[in-house]
Design a protein around this motif. Sequence first.
Motif, PDB file in Angstrom:
ATOM      1  N   MET A  24       0.855  -1.173   0.000  1.00  0.00           N
ATOM      2  CA  MET A  24       0.000   0.000   0.000  1.00  0.00           C
ATOM      3  C   MET A  24       0.894   1.228   0.000  1.00  0.00           C
ATOM      4  N   THR A  25       0.578   2.166  -0.852  1.00  0.00           N
ATOM      5  CA  THR A  25       1.356   3.392  -0.891  1.00  0.00           C
ATOM      6  C   THR A  25       0.969   4.291   0.266  1.00  0.00           C
ATOM      7  N   ILE A  26       1.886   5.197   0.619  1.00  0.00           N
ATOM      8  CA  ILE A  26       1.578   6.130   1.705  1.00  0.00           C
ATOM      9  C   ILE A  26       0.394   7.007   1.330  1.00  0.00           C
ATOM     10  N   THR A  27       0.287   7.388   0.055  1.00  0.00           N
ATOM     11  CA  THR A  27      -0.841   8.209  -0.370  1.00  0.00           C
ATOM     12  C   THR A  27      -2.152   7.475  -0.157  1.00  0.00           C
ATOM     13  N   ARG A  28      -2.185   6.206  -0.515  1.00  0.00           N
ATOM     14  CA  ARG A  28      -3.418   5.436  -0.332  1.00  0.00           C
ATOM     15  C   ARG A  28      -3.743   5.299   1.146  1.00  0.00           C
ATOM     16  N   PHE A  29      -2.741   5.022   1.956  1.00  0.00           N
ATOM     17  CA  PHE A  29      -2.951   4.917   3.402  1.00  0.00           C
ATOM     18  C   PHE A  29      -3.521   6.211   3.954  1.00  0.00           C
ATOM     19  N   LEU A  33      -2.879  16.319   2.640  1.00  0.00           N
ATOM     20  CA  LEU A  33      -3.194  15.168   3.480  1.00  0.00           C
ATOM     21  C   LEU A  33      -1.954  14.657   4.194  1.00  0.00           C
ATOM     22  N   LEU A  34      -0.866  14.545   3.471  1.00  0.00           N
ATOM     23  CA  LEU A  34       0.386  14.103   4.082  1.00  0.00           C
ATOM     24  C   LEU A  34       0.805  15.050   5.201  1.00  0.00           C
ATOM     25  N   LEU A  52      -6.849  14.864  13.021  1.00  0.00           N
ATOM     26  CA  LEU A  52      -6.672  14.645  11.585  1.00  0.00           C
ATOM     27  C   LEU A  52      -7.945  14.969  10.816  1.00  0.00           C
ATOM     28  N   ILE A  53      -9.071  14.487  11.313  1.00  0.00           N
ATOM     29  CA  ILE A  53     -10.344  14.781  10.655  1.00  0.00           C
ATOM     30  C   ILE A  53     -10.592  16.287  10.640  1.00  0.00           C
ATOM     31  N   ASP A  54     -10.322  16.959  11.756  1.00  0.00           N
ATOM     32  CA  ASP A  54     -10.532  18.407  11.822  1.00  0.00           C
ATOM     33  C   ASP A  54      -9.627  19.149  10.837  1.00  0.00           C
ATOM     34  N   LEU A  55      -8.374  18.742  10.747  1.00  0.00           N
ATOM     35  CA  LEU A  55      -7.454  19.359   9.786  1.00  0.00           C
ATOM     36  C   LEU A  55      -7.929  19.130   8.358  1.00  0.00           C
ATOM     37  N   ASN A  56      -8.334  17.898   8.077  1.00  0.00           N
ATOM     38  CA  ASN A  56      -8.791  17.578   6.729  1.00  0.00           C
ATOM     39  C   ASN A  56     -10.102  18.288   6.394  1.00  0.00           C
TER      40      ASN A  56
END
Length: 106
Positions: A1-6, A34-35, A57-61
């Motif tokens: 799994m790529t970091i982007t997908r994760f 996202l990263l 994380l959800i709040d940042l996103n």
Amino acid sequence: MTITRFLSLTILAGVSLPMDAEAQDMSSADRQLLLENVTQADRNDDGAISRSEFEALIDLNAADNLGRAQRVKRSGRYDMVFNRLDANNDGFLTRQEMQSFAEERG
């Protein structure tokens, strides 16, 4: 799994769309945001996301309008989404848990 997908799976958890299609639709700028958000949310830099880190994380996103994070934040379903992902109920989300979830949804 790529970091982007994760990382993409982190914000897309709990949605009804296939994870891969949603992740592939992210622009490179969104992936970079996202990263940065995951790096910022993982306060202790252990590579796993705790419950409080997940909320951050959800709040940042949500602030960056990434994925379905605004929906999770608006509905207050942090716990529901986190619990769906935390397969072993240890209070942390790992890459393996994300990958398993993605395969189930995929």
